[in-house]
Design an enzyme around this catalytic site. Structure first.
Site, PDB file in Angstrom:
ATOM      1  N   VAL A  88      87.432  45.463  56.139  1.00 31.15           N
ATOM      2  CA  VAL A  88      87.207  46.497  55.136  1.00 31.15           C
ATOM      3  C   VAL A  88      87.656  47.828  55.734  1.00 31.15           C
ATOM      4  O   VAL A  88      87.261  48.177  56.848  1.00 31.15           O
ATOM      5  CB  VAL A  88      85.697  46.544  54.801  1.00 31.15           C
ATOM      6  CG1 VAL A  88      85.397  47.667  53.828  1.00 31.15           C
ATOM      7  CG2 VAL A  88      85.238  45.207  54.234  1.00 31.15           C
ATOM      8  N   CYS A  89      88.479  48.555  55.001  1.00 27.62           N
ATOM      9  CA  CYS A  89      88.985  49.828  55.522  1.00 27.62           C
ATOM     10  C   CYS A  89      87.856  50.849  55.670  1.00 27.62           C
ATOM     11  O   CYS A  89      87.143  51.138  54.709  1.00 27.62           O
ATOM     12  CB  CYS A  89      90.043  50.391  54.584  1.00 27.62           C
ATOM     13  SG  CYS A  89      90.488  52.071  55.008  1.00 27.62           S
ATOM     14  N   VAL A  90      87.722  51.409  56.847  1.00 24.20           N
ATOM     15  CA  VAL A  90      86.600  52.305  57.125  1.00 24.20           C
ATOM     16  C   VAL A  90      86.636  53.577  56.280  1.00 24.20           C
ATOM     17  O   VAL A  90      85.612  53.998  55.726  1.00 24.20           O
ATOM     18  CB  VAL A  90      86.496  52.629  58.644  1.00 24.20           C
ATOM     19  CG1 VAL A  90      87.725  53.359  59.161  1.00 24.20           C
ATOM     20  CG2 VAL A  90      85.251  53.452  58.936  1.00 24.20           C
TER      21      VAL A  90
END
Lengths: 119, 100, 132
Positions: free
Chosen positions: A77-79
């Site tokens: 998941v992209c931070v």
């Protein structure tokens, strides 16, 4: 063959996450490797374990989570996108991890194909 | 190159732009709402038929069926694939591009 | 670039042609902004990066954006910073510009304006195409 998958939308508004999930299942069935699934934009909502779809509906968070834990697929998941949307470690479904956009680029470099699903 | 189009051409310009930018010889796969473009006699079907010589066209069967269009005749020459066929197309073509 | 040593592997570093295709206007949706974030990160990976602006994506580069009254951040100056990240291949489709009554003079950065036939060739030569 090694696949990278990018999912740009969440589990409810768009079909993107469903299509990506079906694609991943079919690829595994054919003996291909899924190098990584990267969740960006609203796609980070696929990792929110607080979501509760109605009982007669499919539950993509659980379906992805099961792929991550049982088939050991790297679900990232992209931070930056996640923080904006309040998706943090404490609400992350099992099997997902939060990391940087570099993981998407790396998936592009390391995979034979990068397939994008979105709106 | 495999071009993946997922939006209805009645709503968005993904198919139109794909047909303009895809290099002849490419494969074009219609998924999700774009599957409606495969129905013979529809307005977008004419654009597809006109380019049948330039591209190989595919449509994702599950998306056709889900939209109640399984009983409709499809554009002549378009091939119906399932998710396994979708995977095969990405393998056969050396890259893929999604027209979101 | 020590941080990225893991990508060196045993042989020479893999360099792939990455293309980012922008087809949406800014502000109405988040895609333009978040795609720009990806491009800035990608630059650090020393891949062969090119960025395409076509369809409504050309509006991302329009000069004189003033977002004060909509309360959103104007991120268009960042496109001018791309050069500093060695992202220098910016392509704009001629047909998309013309359809919208714009010219290269209207844009915040120098770009290469290509017709669809020219862009077609460049797109077909990519290894990874990202769209959002």
């Amino acid at each position: 063959m090694k696949f990278g998958i990018l999912v740009n939308e969440g589990p409810f508004t768009h079909q993107a996450s469903d299509s990506a999930y079906r694609f991943v299942l079919a690829a595994l069935e054919k003996g291909h490797e899924i190098y990584r699934v990267f969740f960006y934009h609203d796609g980070v909502n696929n990792a929110n374990k607080l979501s509760e779809p109605q009982s007669d509906d499919r539950d993509l968070v659980k379906l992805w989570s099961a792929l991550g834990t049982e088939r050991e697929i790297d679900l990232v998941v992209c931070v930056a996108a996640a923080l904006r949307r309040g998706v943090k470690d404490d609400i992350l479904a099992e099997g997902f991890r939060i990391s940087g956009l570099g993981q998407l680029i790396e998936a592009g470099v390391e995979s034979d194909r990068l397939v994008v699903f979105g709106d | 190159m495999l071009h993946i189009v997922n939006k209805s051409p009645f709503e968005r310009n993904g198919l139109k732009s794909c047909l303009r930018l895809a290099k002849p010889g490419s494969a074009i796969l219609l998924i999700e709402d774009a599957a409606v473009a495969a129905v013979a006699g529809s307005a977008p079907a004419k654009d597809i038929a006109a380019r049948m010589g330039d591209f190989s066209f595919y449509v994702l069967g599950p998306d056709i069926d889900a939209r109640g269009l399984g009983d409709k005749e499809l554009v002549d020459g378009i091939k119906v694939v399932d998710y396994g066929g979708f995977v095969d197309l990405t393998v056969e073509q050396d890259t893929c591009q999604s027209w979101l | 670039m020590d941080d990225f040593d893991e990508f060196d592997g045993d042989g020479p570093e893999v360099v792939k042609r990455f293309m980012y295709v922008n087809r949406r206007a800014p502000y109405g949706t988040v895609y333009a902004l978040e795609c720009l974030e990806t491009i800035l990160i990608a630059a650090a990976f020393e891949q062969d990066v090119s960025v395409v602006f076509m369809d409504d994506g050309v509006y991302q580069l329009k000069k004189d954006q003033d977002t004060a009254a909509i309360g959103m951040k104007n991120f268009s100056p960042t496109y001018r910073a791309l050069e500093g990240y060695e992202v220098e291949k910016l392509y704009v489709e001629k047909e998309s510009l013309e359809e919208r009554g714009l010219t290269a003079e209207d844009l915040v950065v120098p770009v290469k304006v290509l017709n669809s036939a020219e862009l077609q060739e460049i797109m077909a030569a990519q290894d990874v195409v990202l769209s959002s």
